[in-house]
Design an enzyme around this catalytic site. Structure first.
Site, PDB file in Angstrom:
ATOM      1  N   SER A 140       0.893  -1.076   0.238  1.00 40.38           N
ATOM      2  CA  SER A 140      -0.003  -0.066   0.228  1.00 40.38           C
ATOM      3  C   SER A 140       0.756   1.195  -0.080  1.00 40.38           C
ATOM      4  O   SER A 140       2.164   1.003   0.412  1.00 40.38           O
ATOM      5  CB  SER A 140      -0.977  -0.060   1.445  1.00 40.38           C
ATOM      6  N   TYR A 153      -2.187  -0.629  10.190  1.00 43.79           N
ATOM      7  CA  TYR A 153      -2.350  -1.124   8.981  1.00 43.79           C
ATOM      8  C   TYR A 153      -1.030  -0.547   8.058  1.00 43.79           C
ATOM      9  O   TYR A 153      -0.420  -1.029   7.482  1.00 43.79           O
ATOM     10  CB  TYR A 153      -3.521  -0.300   8.177  1.00 43.79           C
TER      11      TYR A 153
END
Length: 255
Positions: A140, A153
């Protein structure tokens, strides 16, 4: 392009994983698809079959359970006899800063986004060495840039990126390439699964359109294209890369 190549994709029942499966199928790959949602996984398998003459192998499993991870790899090898490409795509998202991220959320994020990638890659490496195959990890933009409100995350994706770099160096002498893609905001169901309401998601996308210099958020197929490229022979001299698929957002300063 991938005729006869065996590709194992985790999290293939939706989003980026599903788009990646369909793209590989259209290029002749032999697919092993895994996910937790049996109905969704079967639907994607049928779409893949429409793109080729080969029916994908589907394996239901929970990557947070070690025995399931081992079964996924073992079933793939038993069915196809080899593995050429591993796509570590499965992952979850959760919001929270250091003030409100519980240790339980932290553990859940790492148990899903990092630990299974380590284990599945560890198990797959001997087979990838035999085929001189390669690995693409789905990371990501949050692995490359700091976002305070998705702390656990972001940490998990930063760990995944460094995993990519370290493993790429270890396996380069054995002719196995390892790369990551780092998407910006992509239209998938990951935000809904993290608890975001539909009305909140609509407003979020409007805001994110302006945050990406290209003027919009991305589509799952655009990330799939990058994954397929990195897995192909066209990327034969690329390893240890973290490739942003983020419409230029990786270069934007906070505002």
């Amino acid at each position: 392009m991938f005729s006869g190549k065996v590709v194992l994709i985790t999290g293939a029942s939706s989003g980026i994983g599903a788009a990646t499966a369909i793209s590989f199928a259209s290029k002749g790959a032999l697919l092993a698809l895994t996910g937790r949602n049996a109905i969704n996984l079967q639907n994607i398998a049928e779409k893949c079959e429409e793109k080729s003459n080969s029916k994908p192998l589907t394996i239901i499993g929970d990557l947070t359970i070690d025995s399931d991870v081992r079964n996924i790899l073992d079933t793939t090898i038993k069915s196809y006899g080899k593995l050429d490409i591993l796509i570590n795509n499965a992952g979850i998202l959760a919001s929270g800063s250091i003030e409100d991220t519980t240790i339980e959320q932290y553990d859940e994020i790492f148990a899903t986004n990092v630990r299974p990638v380590y284990l599945l890659t560890h198990l797959a490496v001997p087979h990838l060495i035999k085929t001189k195959g390669n690995i693409v990890n789905v990371s990501s933009l949050a692995g490359l840039r700091a976002f305070a409100v998705v702390l656990a995350y972001s940490m998990s994706k930063a760990a995944l990126d460094h995993f990519t770099r370290c493993v790429s160096l270890a396996l380069a002498p054995k002719h196995v390439r390892v790369n990551s893609v780092n998407p910006g905001v992509i239209i998938t169901d990951i935000h809904a699964r993290s608890g975001m309401l539909k009305t909140e998601y609509i407003e979020y996308l409007k805001k994110m359109n302006d945050m990406h210099p290209i003027g919009r958020v991305g589509e799952a197929e655009e990330v799939a294209n990058a994954i397929v490229f990195l897995a192909s022979d066209e990327a034969s001299f690329i390893t240890g890369e973290t490739l942003s698929v983020a419409g230029g957002r990786q270069h934007v300063c906070p505002r």
